[in-house]
Design a protein around this motif. Structure first.
Motif, PDB file in Angstrom:
ATOM      1  N   GLU A 261       0.826  -1.208   0.000  1.00 29.82           N
ATOM      2  CA  GLU A 261       0.000   0.000   0.000  1.00 29.82           C
ATOM      3  C   GLU A 261       0.860   1.259   0.000  1.00 29.82           C
ATOM      4  O   GLU A 261       0.563   2.231  -0.721  1.00 29.82           O
ATOM      5  CB  GLU A 261      -0.920   0.007   1.214  1.00 29.82           C
ATOM      6  CG  GLU A 261      -2.080  -0.978   1.109  1.00 29.82           C
ATOM      7  CD  GLU A 261      -2.901  -1.022   2.376  1.00 29.82           C
ATOM      8  OE1 GLU A 261      -2.356  -0.716   3.467  1.00 29.82           O
ATOM      9  OE2 GLU A 261      -4.104  -1.365   2.289  1.00 29.82           O
ATOM     10  N   LYS A 262       1.928   1.274   0.802  1.00 29.34           N
ATOM     11  CA  LYS A 262       2.819   2.435   0.842  1.00 29.34           C
ATOM     12  C   LYS A 262       3.449   2.680  -0.519  1.00 29.34           C
ATOM     13  O   LYS A 262       3.571   3.832  -0.975  1.00 29.34           O
ATOM     14  CB  LYS A 262       3.913   2.237   1.897  1.00 29.34           C
ATOM     15  CG  LYS A 262       3.424   2.065   3.328  1.00 29.34           C
ATOM     16  CD  LYS A 262       2.848   3.339   3.888  1.00 29.34           C
ATOM     17  CE  LYS A 262       2.486   3.170   5.366  1.00 29.34           C
ATOM     18  NZ  LYS A 262       1.857   4.393   5.934  1.00 29.34           N
ATOM     19  N   ILE A 263       3.865   1.599  -1.179  1.00 29.35           N
ATOM     20  CA  ILE A 263       4.482   1.737  -2.505  1.00 29.35           C
ATOM     21  C   ILE A 263       3.463   2.270  -3.506  1.00 29.35           C
ATOM     22  O   ILE A 263       3.743   3.221  -4.257  1.00 29.35           O
ATOM     23  CB  ILE A 263       5.052   0.383  -2.968  1.00 29.35           C
ATOM     24  CG1 ILE A 263       6.233  -0.017  -2.079  1.00 29.35           C
ATOM     25  CG2 ILE A 263       5.500   0.459  -4.428  1.00 29.35           C
ATOM     26  CD1 ILE A 263       6.743  -1.421  -2.316  1.00 29.35           C
ATOM     27  N   PHE A 264       2.262   1.694  -3.525  1.00 30.44           N
ATOM     28  CA  PHE A 264       1.241   2.138  -4.471  1.00 30.44           C
ATOM     29  C   PHE A 264       0.829   3.582  -4.221  1.00 30.44           C
ATOM     30  O   PHE A 264       0.576   4.336  -5.165  1.00 30.44           O
ATOM     31  CB  PHE A 264       0.015   1.219  -4.380  1.00 30.44           C
ATOM     32  CG  PHE A 264       0.208  -0.152  -4.994  1.00 30.44           C
ATOM     33  CD1 PHE A 264       1.412  -0.510  -5.582  1.00 30.44           C
ATOM     34  CD2 PHE A 264      -0.827  -1.073  -4.980  1.00 30.44           C
ATOM     35  CE1 PHE A 264       1.592  -1.770  -6.142  1.00 30.44           C
ATOM     36  CE2 PHE A 264      -0.656  -2.327  -5.541  1.00 30.44           C
ATOM     37  CZ  PHE A 264       0.558  -2.680  -6.122  1.00 30.44           C
ATOM     38  N   ARG A 304      -5.337  -9.812   2.113  1.00 31.58           N
ATOM     39  CA  ARG A 304      -5.265  -8.354   1.939  1.00 31.58           C
ATOM     40  C   ARG A 304      -4.413  -7.993   0.730  1.00 31.58           C
ATOM     41  O   ARG A 304      -4.678  -7.001   0.042  1.00 31.58           O
ATOM     42  CB  ARG A 304      -4.717  -7.688   3.202  1.00 31.58           C
ATOM     43  CG  ARG A 304      -5.684  -7.670   4.369  1.00 31.58           C
ATOM     44  CD  ARG A 304      -5.190  -6.782   5.481  1.00 31.58           C
ATOM     45  NE  ARG A 304      -5.079  -5.398   5.047  1.00 31.58           N
ATOM     46  CZ  ARG A 304      -4.536  -4.418   5.799  1.00 31.58           C
ATOM     47  NH1 ARG A 304      -4.063  -4.707   7.008  1.00 31.58           N
ATOM     48  NH2 ARG A 304      -4.463  -3.194   5.353  1.00 31.58           N
ATOM     49  N   ILE A 305      -3.388  -8.805   0.469  1.00 29.94           N
ATOM     50  CA  ILE A 305      -2.559  -8.573  -0.715  1.00 29.94           C
ATOM     51  C   ILE A 305      -3.389  -8.801  -1.975  1.00 29.94           C
ATOM     52  O   ILE A 305      -3.353  -7.994  -2.915  1.00 29.94           O
ATOM     53  CB  ILE A 305      -1.326  -9.502  -0.700  1.00 29.94           C
ATOM     54  CG1 ILE A 305      -0.386  -9.102   0.439  1.00 29.94           C
ATOM     55  CG2 ILE A 305      -0.589  -9.455  -2.039  1.00 29.94           C
ATOM     56  CD1 ILE A 305       0.750 -10.082   0.653  1.00 29.94           C
ATOM     57  N   PRO A 312       0.005 -13.021  -4.434  1.00 31.64           N
ATOM     58  CA  PRO A 312       1.175 -13.387  -3.623  1.00 31.64           C
ATOM     59  C   PRO A 312       1.761 -14.720  -4.084  1.00 31.64           C
ATOM     60  O   PRO A 312       1.025 -15.663  -4.387  1.00 31.64           O
ATOM     61  CB  PRO A 312       0.608 -13.493  -2.208  1.00 31.64           C
ATOM     62  CG  PRO A 312      -0.852 -13.778  -2.397  1.00 31.64           C
ATOM     63  CD  PRO A 312      -1.258 -13.123  -3.681  1.00 31.64           C
ATOM     64  N   ILE A 313       3.084 -14.779  -4.134  1.00 32.72           N
ATOM     65  CA  ILE A 313       3.814 -16.011  -4.433  1.00 32.72           C
ATOM     66  C   ILE A 313       4.614 -16.339  -3.180  1.00 32.72           C
ATOM     67  O   ILE A 313       5.543 -15.604  -2.816  1.00 32.72           O
ATOM     68  CB  ILE A 313       4.768 -15.843  -5.631  1.00 32.72           C
ATOM     69  CG1 ILE A 313       4.006 -15.298  -6.848  1.00 32.72           C
ATOM     70  CG2 ILE A 313       5.460 -17.159  -5.952  1.00 32.72           C
ATOM     71  CD1 ILE A 313       2.951 -16.214  -7.395  1.00 32.72           C
TER      72      ILE A 313
END
Length: 345
Positions: A261-264, A304-305, A312-313
């Motif tokens: 979220e911070k990155i986006f 949430r991801i 997610p991987i």
């Protein structure tokens, strides 16, 4: 992961800084095709199958203002060389020798605290008059298996709005602050990227971001005008490699989805499709060591991801030594497999 023809191999761009980016590059370079007629390197994974990477580029943050890099920046009015130096070593053909040479840090006199690799880049910058040209010349001299681009050639610095509304300027001061970062800023805000970096993103089949310090290694690149826009519009498969542990002064208490979220938020949009999340256990003694700094394993909140539009991987991406690092072989193999699937699709 192997390809049936050299022309089908991937163009890969890795974005980041610090030890995280150089660690990933060590894994990726083993899959890079040697130039026509050149012998296959001893550490290559391409001996029994065609190489997976046709072209490898690294886009590296240049906002450090501490240590040897900060001194050279202030005294010579040049961009900080430290993160670039680490990438040069990671991508070099003779990494063992160059690691010892380039990472050698002088202990005494006026050179005390400087690493040889930083001084090498400083000398080439003075000779060429251009830091980016010095990086390219260094790559040629060291026979690196990829190209390295500073995210910007503007002498930009970081500032941060903290959770109490105060503003802290300078990367070193930001990382030493006891407050949490609410927003990271670049000064000047209109710092332009290298055209070659944007071209590499545009032409890429696979783009990775991370691992690395959330703000000062990853988000700092996304504050350079044009880079997040290029990542948002590319047709490449985009993969984020999440850190293993929370980091003091940058991400304490943040889960994996909160990192994303911070990155986006700073990139003003979704700029990757997949996230590598470690779910393997970490030794109790190692956890205790990190707990002294308040650091804990990053929570793998997978639902949430997915709600953020990211797949997610999960897997074992840990290498435990004196400090925790990503297992660069595992990470490289997984991200390249994702890239290959995207190419086929």
């Amino acid at each position: 992961m192997s390809q049936t023809a050299h022309s089908q191999a991937l163009r890969v761009v890795a974005i980041g800084g610090g030890t995280g980016l150089s660690t990933l590059l060590r894994g990726l370079k083993r899959f890079v095709s040697p130039p026509p007629g050149a012998p296959t390197p001893q550490d290559s994974r391409c001996k029994d199958a065609p190489c997976v990477i046709h072209d490898l580029s690294a886009i590296v943050t240049v906002t450090d203002d501490g240590g040897s890099s900060g001194r050279l920046r202030d005294e010579l009015n040049m961009l900080p060389p430290g993160d670039v130096r680490n990438c040069l070593v990671a991508l070099s053909e003779d990494e063992h020798l160059l690691s010892r040479l380039f990472q050698h840090r002088f202990q005494h006199g006026d050179l005390g605290g400087h690493s040889f690799g930083n001084l090498f880049l400083a000398a080439l910058t003075e000779i060429s008059g251009d830091f980016a040209q010095a990086v390219q010349t260094s790559s040629q001299i060291l026979a690196t298996r990829g190209r390295i681009y500073p995210s910007t050639t503007v002498n930009a610095r970081l500032s941060a709005i903290m959770d109490d509304g105060s503003i802290v300027r300078g990367e070193t001061n930001i990382t030493q602050s006891k407050r949490s970062i609410s927003e990271l800023l670049l000064e000047p805000s209109n710092a332009a990227p290298m055209p070659e970096a944007l071209e590499a993103i545009e032409q890429a089949d696979l783009i990775t971001i991370g691992p690395g310090s959330l703000y000062t290694s990853l988000i700092t690149n996304l504050l350079v005008r044009g880079i997040p826009e290029a990542m948002a519009s590319t047709n490449a498969t985009r993969v984020y490699a999440c850190n293993l542990m929370t980091q003091a002064n940058e991400s304490l208490g943040l889960s994996a989805s909160q990192h994303i979220e911070k990155i986006f938020n700073h990139a003003h949009g979704r700029i990757f499709d997949y996230a590598l999340i470690n779910t393997a256990p970490i030794l109790p003694a190692t956890l205790e060591q990190y707990a002294r700094e308040g650091q804990t394993p990053i929570e793998a909140d997978l639902e949430r991801i997915r709600a953020l539009g990211v797949e997610p991987i999960v897997g074992n991406f840990v290498h435990e030594g004196n400090v925790l690092r990503h297992n660069y072989d595992n990470v490289a193999e997984v991200v390249l497999a994702i890239g290959q699937r995207g190419r086929i699709a």
